[in-house]
Design a protein around this motif. Structure first.
Motif, PDB file in Angstrom:
ATOM      1  N   GLU A  55       3.520 -16.687  -4.151  1.00  0.00           N
ATOM      2  CA  GLU A  55       4.734 -16.655  -3.352  1.00  0.00           C
ATOM      3  C   GLU A  55       4.764 -15.361  -2.552  1.00  0.00           C
ATOM      4  N   VAL A  56       5.508 -15.374  -1.459  1.00  0.00           N
ATOM      5  CA  VAL A  56       5.623 -14.214  -0.577  1.00  0.00           C
ATOM      6  C   VAL A  56       7.071 -13.769  -0.545  1.00  0.00           C
ATOM      7  N   ASP A  58       9.374 -11.454   1.514  1.00  0.00           N
ATOM      8  CA  ASP A  58       9.452 -10.739   2.786  1.00  0.00           C
ATOM      9  C   ASP A  58      10.732  -9.913   2.809  1.00  0.00           C
ATOM     10  N   GLY A  64       7.536 -13.773   7.010  1.00  0.00           N
ATOM     11  CA  GLY A  64       7.097 -14.724   6.002  1.00  0.00           C
ATOM     12  C   GLY A  64       6.151 -15.770   6.554  1.00  0.00           C
ATOM     13  N   THR A  88       8.339 -18.857   0.169  1.00  0.00           N
ATOM     14  CA  THR A  88       8.612 -17.524   0.712  1.00  0.00           C
ATOM     15  C   THR A  88      10.082 -17.198   0.498  1.00  0.00           C
ATOM     16  N   GLU A  90      12.914 -14.692   2.033  1.00  0.00           N
ATOM     17  CA  GLU A  90      13.230 -13.793   3.126  1.00  0.00           C
ATOM     18  C   GLU A  90      14.394 -12.888   2.744  1.00  0.00           C
TER      19      GLU A  90
END
Length: 308
Positions: A55-56, A58, A64, A88, A90
């Motif tokens: 997972e990201v 940001d 992202g 992602t 944010e």
């Protein structure tokens, strides 16, 4: 004189080959090479054969989707994607809490890790990747390349610059060095320099080790007064020459065993390393290099062992 010289050489050779130190060093160094080179490469190659679910996070905002597109460009040797971005986040309201929750997800094995893009990444800071298995250096290189492109895209967006065509904008220009020799032209990728460094280190260590071994042999006989008995039956020159040549023969025996083990280790390691490495660096040991290695070993050994 020749018969006495041969007797001294044979005595020095047999005496040292049968010692526990010789056996341990001769067997231990190949085992150390396997433990320090083959096993990590084997484990890293196995780890690099699986797609990582990540997972990201940001924390900057607006990066992202760019991070996902950059990460998806990295592939495994079998053609499958290296990263599978499952989500992602944010600009999380509570970044610390989000990191704790994702860490629990990693411990549970739901995802392999998560990438955090902090605000300072657009200046001089760095990103962080949380995972249970941080030992894969190929993974770190892929992440650094992807995050660098994301940071460049974010910096361009911050000054209202167009970020389209980021691949062509940031494509690296590789320089190929071609070596010209008598047999033609060969592509130079650093293998000759790396091989020279390796052989120079081996020469330095071996000249000291075997030269000091000759010195200790004479010191032991002097301290036990065996030297007085030997000099009554053999002249000093064949005695010293026999010791130097006998210890040198022990060194060549060890080198032969180490060379055979090293060839197998390097051959296996290079094959495994090339499966997931993009550096293109491989060691090259041509026949001429080995010839000069033997010449310099003989000259250096005879010089330094005589001095010792």
């Amino acid at each position: 004189p020749h018969r006495k010289l041969w007797l001294v050489i044979r005595r020095e050779y047999k005496l040292r080959v049968r010692t526990r130190t010789f056996v341990l060093t001769t067997v231990g160094i190949p085992a150390l090479m396997i433990g320090a080179f083959v096993i990590p490469v084997y484990l890293a190659s196995r780890h690099a054969g699986h797609t990582l679910r990540i997972e990201v996070v940001d924390r900057v905002g607006g990066l992202g989707s760019l991070a996902v597109s950059r990460l998806e460009t990295h592939k495994l040797p079998n053609g499958k994607p290296l990263f599978d971005v499952v989500g992602t986040i944010e600009r999380p309201a509570d970044a610390a809490r989000t990191i704790r929750q994702l860490s629990e997800t990693v411990r549970a094995g739901t995802i392999s890790g998560f990438l955090v893009l902090p605000p300072q990444m657009l200046t001089r800071g760095g990103a962080e990747f949380y995972t249970r298995n941080p030992g894969d250096f190929a993974l770190r290189t892929s992440l650094e390349n992807a995050v660098t492109q994301v940071a460049v895209g974010g910096r361009l967006a911050a000054v209202n610059a167009h970020v389209g065509g980021l691949d062509s904008l940031l494509s690296r220009v590789k320089i190929g060095v071609v070596q010209i020799n008598r047999k033609g032209e060969t592509k130079e990728k650093g293998q000759t320099f790396a091989a020279a460094i390796v052989l120079a280190i081996i020469l330095y260590a071996s000249l000291l080790m075997y030269g000091i071994a000759t010195m200790r042999s004479i010191q032991e006989e002097k301290s036990t007064r065996i030297m007085e008995i030997l000099l009554s039956s053999v002249r000093p020159f064949p005695l010293l020459a026999g010791k130097i040549l006998g210890v040198g023969a022990v060194g060549f025996t060890q080198f032969l065993i180490w060379a055979l083990a090293g060839a197998a280790v390097v051959g296996y390691g290079a094959e495994m390393f090339s499966m997931f490495s993009t550096s293109g660096l491989h060691l090259s040991f041509p026949i001429g290099l080995w010839f000069w290695f033997v010449v310099y070993f003989l000259g250096g050994y005879l010089l330094y062992s005589s001095m010792f």
